[in-house]
Enzyme design. Structure first.
Site, PDB file in Angstrom:
ATOM      1  N   CYS A 122      -6.165  12.769 -82.891  1.00 15.81           N
ATOM      2  CA  CYS A 122      -5.041  12.151 -83.592  1.00 15.81           C
ATOM      3  C   CYS A 122      -5.385  10.712 -83.993  1.00 15.81           C
ATOM      4  O   CYS A 122      -6.153  10.489 -84.910  1.00 15.81           O
ATOM      5  CB  CYS A 122      -3.776  12.245 -82.747  1.00 15.81           C
ATOM      6  SG  CYS A 122      -2.262  11.972 -83.711  1.00 15.81           S
ATOM      7  N   HIS A 229      -3.286  17.916 -81.428  1.00 16.42           N
ATOM      8  CA  HIS A 229      -3.422  17.551 -80.017  1.00 16.42           C
ATOM      9  C   HIS A 229      -3.889  18.751 -79.185  1.00 16.42           C
ATOM     10  O   HIS A 229      -3.080  19.434 -78.560  1.00 16.42           O
ATOM     11  CB  HIS A 229      -2.092  17.029 -79.474  1.00 16.42           C
ATOM     12  CG  HIS A 229      -1.746  15.670 -79.964  1.00 16.42           C
ATOM     13  ND1 HIS A 229      -2.035  14.521 -79.256  1.00 16.42           N
ATOM     14  CD2 HIS A 229      -1.157  15.272 -81.118  1.00 16.42           C
ATOM     15  CE1 HIS A 229      -1.625  13.471 -79.957  1.00 16.42           C
ATOM     16  NE2 HIS A 229      -1.090  13.894 -81.077  1.00 16.42           N
ATOM     17  N   GLU A 231      -5.333  18.639 -76.435  1.00 16.74           N
ATOM     18  CA  GLU A 231      -5.221  18.342 -74.997  1.00 16.74           C
ATOM     19  C   GLU A 231      -3.926  18.862 -74.391  1.00 16.74           C
ATOM     20  O   GLU A 231      -3.836  19.080 -73.174  1.00 16.74           O
ATOM     21  CB  GLU A 231      -5.327  16.829 -74.770  1.00 16.74           C
ATOM     22  CG  GLU A 231      -4.045  16.030 -74.932  1.00 16.74           C
ATOM     23  CD  GLU A 231      -3.583  15.835 -76.367  1.00 16.74           C
ATOM     24  OE1 GLU A 231      -2.465  15.328 -76.573  1.00 16.74           O
ATOM     25  OE2 GLU A 231      -4.350  16.192 -77.292  1.00 16.74           O
TER      26      GLU A 231
END
Length: 267
Positions: A122, A229, A231
């Protein structure tokens, strides 16, 4: 570094630099890093995060880089200072973290010079683009030909980080080989890449044509920036696991002085 230190380093997990960000709490200035970014680095990349405070400037960047086998640039709530890419600030209501901007740009340039693998998420992908001389749309949602990529501010984290849209991987690229033709991603950003930095190439596009992933194919090391994202609840997403595993593999190859077989180049 002594021979003993070199042997111990070779037999240990790769060390990955992660920069922290500024946050004010109850009249105190904090340096922070969100757990969700570190967890897949530990669990799937099998690496050790080394957190860098950004409040002391860039004087010690080279010493940090001496300890590193890779650089991992996380997302954050702050926007990058537009002065760094030659624009006036069109989002004065949004937080900035200028100390982090300067540290991360120095980390990227230092990693490029040393051949360290780089992963940006990001804001981290946007930092990569700026470090290579590119610029950003400060308000993607105000562009006539682009969609609104922001999350619902009133939604729960599960809603905000849920699948938002599809992205198409560039056919023939290594990321296409890794992930396939198309994947669903979350979307929590108001800014995005406008002009690509020198030496960068797109690896994926959103449905409206916005660049969603980049790399630097002319560099010898692994490089990847993604706008979404991976993660977030990475353990539940096979695509996220693949991304963090391949980054970890690149860092291990660099640490051992081997070859980046994933990119087909020496690392």
């Amino acid at each position: 570094m002594s021979l003993k230190q070199q042997v111990n380093r070779k037999n240990s997990k790769p060390v990955i630099l992660m920069s922290m960000g500024h946050q004010d709490r109850n009249g105190h200035s904090y340096q922070v890093m969100t757990h969700k970014y570190m967890q897949p680095l530990v669990e799937f990349s099998n690496c050790v995060p080394l957190l860098i405070p950004t409040c002391f400037g860039v004087a010690d960047i080279e010493q940090y880089l001496d300890m590193a086998d890779g650089v991992y640039l996380s997302g954050a709530a702050s926007n990058i200072d537009p002065a760094l890419y030659g624009q006036e600030n069109l989002t004065p209501d949004k937080k900035q973290d200028k100390d982090r901007d300067l540290v991360d740009l120095a980390l990227i340039k230092g990693a490029v010079a040393r051949g360290l693998p780089i992963l940006g998420i990001c804001r981290g992908m946007q930092e990569m683009n700026i470090a290579f001389g590119g610029d950003l749309y400060q308000k993607v949602h105000d562009e006539d030909n682009l969609n609104d990529h922001r999350e619902d501010p009133d939604g729960s984290p599960e809603e905000q980080y849920g699948e938002s849209h599809k992205i198409a991987l560039v056919k023939g690229s290594w990321l296409h080989t890794l992930l396939g033709d198309e994947i669903g991603v979350n979307s929590l950003h108001g800014q995005g890449i406008r002009t690509l930095g020198k030496g960068l190439e797109p690896l994926a596009y959103a449905e409206d044509g916005l660049i969603e992933a980049i790399h630097a194919p002319g560099l010898p090391q692994f490089t990847l920036g993604v706008q979404w994202h991976p993660e977030w609840k990475a353990a539940e997403n096979p695509d996220s696991i693949k991304i963090f595993k391949v980054f970890g593999e690149a860092c291990r190859r660099h640490a051992s002085g081997g070859f980046d077989l994933h990119m087909g180049k020496a690392s």
